[in-house]
Write a protein that holds these residues in place. Structure first.
Motif, short mmCIF file in Angstrom:
data_model
loop_
_atom_site.label_atom_id
_atom_site.label_comp_id
_atom_site.label_asym_id
_atom_site.label_seq_id
_atom_site.Cartn_x
_atom_site.Cartn_y
_atom_site.Cartn_z
N THR B 296 -6.70 1.97 -1.22
CA THR B 296 -5.31 1.86 -1.64
C THR B 296 -4.33 2.45 -0.62
N SER B 328 0.56 1.98 1.61
CA SER B 328 -0.05 2.25 0.32
C SER B 328 0.06 1.00 -0.54
N GLN B 329 -0.91 0.84 -1.41
CA GLN B 329 -0.80 -0.26 -2.37
C GLN B 329 0.04 0.20 -3.56
N VAL B 330 0.96 -0.63 -3.93
CA VAL B 330 1.82 -0.30 -5.07
C VAL B 330 1.75 -1.46 -6.08
N PHE B 331 2.04 -1.12 -7.31
CA PHE B 331 1.99 -2.08 -8.41
C PHE B 331 3.29 -2.87 -8.43
N ASN B 332 3.17 -4.16 -8.16
CA ASN B 332 4.32 -5.05 -8.16
C ASN B 332 4.22 -5.92 -9.41
N ARG B 344 -0.87 -8.96 -8.11
CA ARG B 344 0.44 -8.40 -8.47
C ARG B 344 0.42 -6.90 -8.48
#
Lengths: 86, 344
Positions: B296, B328-332, B344
């Protein structure tokens, strides 16, 4: 889950101590924005490193300067609709 | 192209065997320095020769003792200027043994084992390596090849602020050593065995075992037709890593298995210039790529360092920069359902 990346650019300044090139100053800029372009950040981190007479790292000081921002709804005409430029 | 001369002085001890004066002991001292006087070497090679009852050379043993050194810039007053007394000698103690074989009536070195021990003036860096070279000869006693390796350690003293008071208390300067293992490939050029490829692995970890590094440096050397070093290219490959707290069960306690390694992949190239007969790194470009265990977070940066040397080949400065990205991976939550859907 999407990637949110930060662009890193920096310069390191070295001094030769006991025959070794040691970093005495690093200045790093981090620039990022969210995928939708509604948040942004632009910061610069500065670190000054100090060494003792034998070239051993003895301390460091640093600071961060910059801005971060978010787009917010500025309902200038009070119509509760996101109009262009508002 | 300049001359770099060595002054040779020696004594030979003879014994009369079968009416012939035969050398039974030779002690030879070699003293040299570079043109600018920033490198020096002073070694003494001793060879004991043995003969059979007929006065025929049957064997030889020998050793090497001495020092070699380089001048380094000791910027004692931290003004970044080479003031009087700030170029100091950093010497290496050399001890070695040579094993000989008699080929075509000549004692030829077939194995040399040389130990080099050095430390900086302040005693905060140290190195102890042993270089082994096996020489081979053709049926006529002409040097035909060589292979070799390097084993040892190098280390630096680091500040281990165990009591967290930001003061260097007794026992808080500790050694952080690197284990060195390498192989050297040689080519015989103009009768001399020259290193054309060196591959050196450096493995280190901090005292507490929470950081580690494992890199391999490769250098290819080139020589002109006269056997003079003319250039070098090289690269670095490896990993470095740190232990990080992975609170898998979300209890804010470091449970068993929750300290995990987070490694960085290192790939780099080094550009060399031959200065005073030595291959010196003038440009290093190193890429570091890492990601967290869960994938992540990621980082991909390239560090560039340009090194400068004075006319005598002494490191005089460096400049550098860093370029890259971290993410960083973020919640879209594109569809606004508060569920992490695919993509998503």
């Amino acid at each position: 889950m999407i990637w949110q990346d930060t662009t890193i650019t920096g310069t390191n300044t070295y001094r030769v101590i006991q025959g070794q090139a040691q970093v005495i100053l690093s200045v790093t800029r981090n620039v990022s924005s969210t995928a939708g372009g509604t948040q942004r950040s632009d910061t610069t981190t500065t670190v000054n490193y100090t060494y003792d007479g034998n070239g051993v790292l003895s301390g460091a000081t640093g600071d961060v300067r910059g801005t971060s921002g978010s787009q917010v709804f500025n309902d200038a005409n009070r119509n509760n609709v996101v109009d262009a430029g508002r | 192209m300049i001359w770099q001369d060595t002054t040779i002085t020696g004594t030979n001890t003879y014994r009369v065997i079968q009416g012939q004066a035969q050398v039974i002991l030779s002690v030879t001292r070699n003293v040299s320095s570079t043109a600018g006087g920033t490198q020096r070497s002073d070694t003494t090679t001793t060879v004991n020769y043995t003969y059979d009852g007929n006065g025929v050379l049957s064997g030889a043993t020998g050793d090497v003792r001495g020092t070699s050194g380089s001048q380094v810039f000791n910027d004692a007053n931290r003004n970044n200027v080479v003031d009087a007394g700030e170029m100091i000698w950093q010497d290496t103690t050399i001890t070695g043994t040579n094993t000989y074989r008699v080929i075509q009536g000549q004692a030829q070195v077939i194995l040399s084992v040389t130990r080099n021990v050095s430390s900086t003036a302040g005693g905060t860096q140290r190195s102890d390596t042993t270089t082994t070279v096996n020489y081979t000869y053709d049926g006529n006693g002409v040097l035909s090849g060589a292979t070799g390796d390097v084993r040892g350690t190098s280390g630096s003293q680091v500040f281990n602020d165990a009591n967290r008071n930001n003061v260097v208390d007794a026992g808080e300067m500790i050694w952080q050593d690197t284990t060195i293992t390498g192989t050297n490939t040689y080519r015989v050029i103009q009768g001399q065995a020259q290193v054309i490829l060196s591959v050196t692995r450096n493995v280190s970890s901090t005292a507490g075992g929470t950081q580690r590094s494992d890199t391999t440096t490769t250098v290819n050397y080139t020589y002109d037709g006269n056997g003079v070093l003319s250039g070098a290219t090289g690269d670095v490959r490896g990993t470095s890593g740190s232990q990080v707290f992975n609170d898998a069960n979300r209890n804010n306690v470091v449970d068993a298995g929750e300290m995990i390694w987070q490694d960085t992949t290192i790939t780099g190239t080094n550009t060399y210039r031959v200065i005073q007969g030595q291959a010196q790194v003038i440009l290093s470009v190193t890429r570091n790529v890492s990601s967290t265990a869960g994938g992540t977070q990621r980082s991909d940066t390239t560090t560039t360092v340009n090194y400068t040397y004075d006319g005598n080949g002494v490191l005089s400065g460096a400049t550098g920069d860093v370029r890259g990205t971290s993410g960083s991976q973020v919640f879209n939550d594109a569809n606004r359902n508060n569920v992490v859907d695919a993509g998503r």
